[in-house]
Design a protein around this motif. Structure first.
Motif, PDB file in Angstrom:
ATOM      1  N   ILE A 165       4.422  -7.094   6.773  1.00 23.06           N
ATOM      2  CA  ILE A 165       3.915  -5.727   6.740  1.00 23.06           C
ATOM      3  C   ILE A 165       4.566  -4.933   7.875  1.00 23.06           C
ATOM      4  CG2 ILE A 165       1.865  -4.270   6.902  1.00 23.06           C
ATOM      5  CD1 ILE A 165       1.841  -5.990   4.435  1.00 23.06           C
ATOM      6  N   ASP A 166       5.177  -3.780   7.526  1.00 19.93           N
ATOM      7  CA  ASP A 166       5.912  -3.032   8.551  1.00 19.93           C
ATOM      8  C   ASP A 166       5.249  -1.703   8.920  1.00 19.93           C
ATOM      9  OD1 ASP A 166       6.393  -1.561   6.307  1.00 19.93           O
ATOM     10  OD2 ASP A 166       8.572  -1.823   6.294  1.00 19.93           O
ATOM     11  N   ASP A 167       4.003  -1.511   8.463  1.00 23.22           N
ATOM     12  CA  ASP A 167       3.276  -0.299   8.866  1.00 23.22           C
ATOM     13  C   ASP A 167       1.773  -0.604   8.820  1.00 23.22           C
ATOM     14  OD1 ASP A 167       2.280   0.003   6.173  1.00 23.22           O
ATOM     15  OD2 ASP A 167       4.191   0.928   5.623  1.00 23.22           O
ATOM     16  N   ASN A 168       0.959   0.387   9.144  1.00 25.60           N
ATOM     17  CA  ASN A 168      -0.491   0.188   9.149  1.00 25.60           C
ATOM     18  C   ASN A 168      -1.183   0.927   8.007  1.00 25.60           C
ATOM     19  OD1 ASN A 168      -1.063  -1.596  11.366  1.00 25.60           O
ATOM     20  ND2 ASN A 168      -0.400   0.046  12.741  1.00 25.60           N
ATOM     21  N   LYS A 169      -0.417   1.161   6.927  1.00 26.32           N
ATOM     22  CA  LYS A 169      -0.989   1.901   5.806  1.00 26.32           C
ATOM     23  C   LYS A 169      -2.041   1.102   5.038  1.00 26.32           C
ATOM     24  CE  LYS A 169       3.061   4.837   5.082  1.00 26.32           C
ATOM     25  NZ  LYS A 169       4.163   5.207   4.172  1.00 26.32           N
ATOM     26  N   MET A 170      -2.083  -0.201   5.265  1.00 27.16           N
ATOM     27  CA  MET A 170      -3.044  -1.041   4.535  1.00 27.16           C
ATOM     28  C   MET A 170      -4.118  -1.614   5.456  1.00 27.16           C
ATOM     29  SD  MET A 170      -2.041  -0.885   1.400  1.00 27.16           S
ATOM     30  CE  MET A 170      -2.736  -2.283   0.537  1.00 27.16           C
ATOM     31  N   SER A 171      -4.200  -1.104   6.688  1.00 24.73           N
ATOM     32  CA  SER A 171      -5.235  -1.597   7.589  1.00 24.73           C
ATOM     33  C   SER A 171      -6.607  -1.134   7.081  1.00 24.73           C
ATOM     34  CB  SER A 171      -4.988  -1.072   8.997  1.00 24.73           C
ATOM     35  OG  SER A 171      -5.121   0.342   9.035  1.00 24.73           O
ATOM     36  N   PRO A 172      -7.683  -1.828   7.385  1.00 24.46           N
ATOM     37  CA  PRO A 172      -7.755  -2.963   8.313  1.00 24.46           C
ATOM     38  C   PRO A 172      -7.512  -4.334   7.656  1.00 24.46           C
ATOM     39  CG  PRO A 172      -9.949  -2.375   7.626  1.00 24.46           C
ATOM     40  CD  PRO A 172      -9.018  -1.412   6.925  1.00 24.46           C
ATOM     41  N   ILE A 173      -7.276  -4.380   6.353  1.00 26.72           N
ATOM     42  CA  ILE A 173      -7.093  -5.678   5.706  1.00 26.72           C
ATOM     43  C   ILE A 173      -5.750  -6.288   6.083  1.00 26.72           C
ATOM     44  CG2 ILE A 173      -6.996  -6.863   3.485  1.00 26.72           C
ATOM     45  CD1 ILE A 173      -9.399  -5.421   2.900  1.00 26.72           C
ATOM     46  N   PHE A 174      -4.707  -5.462   6.073  1.00 27.11           N
ATOM     47  CA  PHE A 174      -3.379  -5.923   6.469  1.00 27.11           C
ATOM     48  C   PHE A 174      -2.902  -5.047   7.629  1.00 27.11           C
ATOM     49  CE2 PHE A 174      -3.753  -6.398   1.838  1.00 27.11           C
ATOM     50  CZ  PHE A 174      -3.647  -7.773   1.718  1.00 27.11           C
ATOM     51  N   ASP A 175      -2.434  -5.678   8.686  1.00 29.63           N
ATOM     52  CA  ASP A 175      -1.946  -4.947   9.848  1.00 29.63           C
ATOM     53  C   ASP A 175      -0.444  -5.155  10.015  1.00 29.63           C
ATOM     54  OD1 ASP A 175      -4.508  -3.956  10.795  1.00 29.63           O
ATOM     55  OD2 ASP A 175      -4.962  -6.054  11.247  1.00 29.63           O
ATOM     56  N   LYS A 176       0.194  -4.242  10.720  1.00 27.38           N
ATOM     57  CA  LYS A 176       1.623  -4.330  10.964  1.00 27.38           C
ATOM     58  C   LYS A 176       1.960  -5.671  11.615  1.00 27.38           C
ATOM     59  CE  LYS A 176       5.472  -1.860  13.112  1.00 27.38           C
ATOM     60  NZ  LYS A 176       5.872  -0.669  13.890  1.00 27.38           N
ATOM     61  N   GLY A 177       2.932  -6.377  11.028  1.00 31.02           N
ATOM     62  CA  GLY A 177       3.338  -7.680  11.542  1.00 31.02           C
ATOM     63  C   GLY A 177       2.775  -8.859  10.759  1.00 31.02           C
ATOM     64  N   ASP A 178       1.708  -8.635   9.959  1.00 35.34           N
ATOM     65  CA  ASP A 178       1.146  -9.716   9.147  1.00 35.34           C
ATOM     66  C   ASP A 178       2.167 -10.184   8.117  1.00 35.34           C
ATOM     67  OD1 ASP A 178      -1.207  -9.366  10.496  1.00 35.34           O
ATOM     68  OD2 ASP A 178      -2.274  -8.388   8.847  1.00 35.34           O
ATOM     69  N   LYS A 179       2.092 -11.477   7.781  1.00 34.66           N
ATOM     70  CA  LYS A 179       2.937 -12.031   6.724  1.00 34.66           C
ATOM     71  C   LYS A 179       2.064 -12.236   5.485  1.00 34.66           C
ATOM     72  CE  LYS A 179       5.717 -14.329  10.196  1.00 34.66           C
ATOM     73  NZ  LYS A 179       5.988 -15.605  10.870  1.00 34.66           N
ATOM     74  N   VAL A 180       2.527 -11.717   4.371  1.00 35.76           N
ATOM     75  CA  VAL A 180       1.746 -11.763   3.136  1.00 35.76           C
ATOM     76  C   VAL A 180       2.591 -12.428   2.055  1.00 35.76           C
ATOM     77  CG1 VAL A 180       0.499 -10.405   1.416  1.00 35.76           C
ATOM     78  CG2 VAL A 180       0.566  -9.633   3.799  1.00 35.76           C
ATOM     79  N   CYS A 181       2.017 -13.419   1.387  1.00 35.35           N
ATOM     80  CA  CYS A 181       2.728 -14.136   0.322  1.00 35.35           C
ATOM     81  C   CYS A 181       1.899 -14.119  -0.956  1.00 35.35           C
ATOM     82  CB  CYS A 181       2.985 -15.590   0.723  1.00 35.35           C
ATOM     83  SG  CYS A 181       3.969 -15.777   2.210  1.00 35.35           S
ATOM     84  N   GLY A 182       2.580 -14.191  -2.074  1.00 34.73           N
ATOM     85  CA  GLY A 182       1.864 -14.200  -3.343  1.00 34.73           C
ATOM     86  C   GLY A 182       2.685 -14.809  -4.463  1.00 34.73           C
TER      87      GLY A 182
END
Length: 258
Positions: A165-182
């Motif tokens: 994640i390269d921004d905080n547009k999805m906070s608070p669930i996803f924050d900048k720097g989080d790694k998300v896989c699917g």
């Protein structure tokens, strides 16, 4: 001290050293066994197509117990292996007790037709998967969480994808720097993931967004943090299905501070 007493002392010392060596070897063997079984539990979780939360709910265990099993802090017992095997059987996943304990036999096999659709390699995504494969290991950055689980997930799922994640547009669930896989979702199942966060591949962009609805082959997305507030025009994406490379169900989130 006579020679006989000296020999007895030396023998006793030798026996003590041998016993300590045996205890050390046994301890190392137990630790190795616990870690091997922990790796197979992780494999079973990844191959099941379930998220970590769904997996532990299915097993009826706590987060701390699952973590201890997977990391080898607690060695999986015969009783625990039977529990996992039965719990997975309830959702049509065949997982032998012997495989969990000793690695003997086949790895978990999913008999659920829907999950088979998710885990069978998709021919039209071959080029995409080549790109994904080349970037499976996220570049290390200061403060990074360990990549072990992320790498394991990506390397053991045919239709996996991951991004940072390269921004905080999805906070608070996803924050900048989080790694998300699917796992990439077959088109026929898109409706099942309305109102859920997904990984969206659109043109040359890869992002996490919330799929809020589908109408007449148009998919609508928005940012999670805007839910319940006033939306701006650029908070929404309305994309024709033919313009979307793929969307993926989010199954693993590695927080930057893990």
């Amino acid at each position: 001290m006579d020679s006989s007493s000296k020999k007895n002392i030396q023998m006793a010392e030798l026996l003590r050293i041998l016993r300590e060596d045996e205890l050390d070897r046994n301890s190392e063997l137990k630790l190795s066994l616990a870690k091997e079984r922990g790796t197979r539990i992780r494999m079973a979780r990844v191959l099941s197509g379930l998220s970590r939360q769904e997996f532990q709910d299915q097993l009826g265990v706590s987060t701390s117990t699952l973590n201890a099993w997977e990391n080898g802090r607690i060695c999986l017992t015969d009783k625990g292996a039977l529990r996992i095997s039965k719990a997975l059987a309830d959702i049509n996943i065949v997982c032998d007790v012997s495989w969990l304990l000793e690695g003997i036999g086949k790895s978990p096999v999913n008999a659920n037709e829907k999950i088979k659709d998710f885990t069978t390699p998709m021919a039209h995504l071959v080029e995409t998967q080549k790109i994904v494969s080349a970037n499976r290991i996220f570049p290390n950055q200061p403060g990074d969480a360990k990549n072990d689980e992320v790498d394991f997930f990506l390397n053991n799922n045919a239709n996996s994808v991951g991004l940072r994640i390269d921004d905080n547009k999805m906070s608070p669930i996803f924050d900048k720097g989080d790694k998300v896989c699917g796992i990439i979702i077959p088109t026929k199942y898109y409706n099942d993931f309305c109102s859920k966060p997904v990984i969206l591949s659109y043109r040359s962009q890869l992002m996490v967004r919330k799929l809020i609805g589908i109408k007449h082959n148009t998919l609508y997305f928005n940012h999670l943090k805007n839910e319940g507030s006033n939306y701006e025009e650029n908070d929404f994406l309305a994309l024709d299905m033919i313009d979307i490379n793929y969307i993926a169900r989010v199954l693993l989130i590695k927080k930057i501070l893990d």
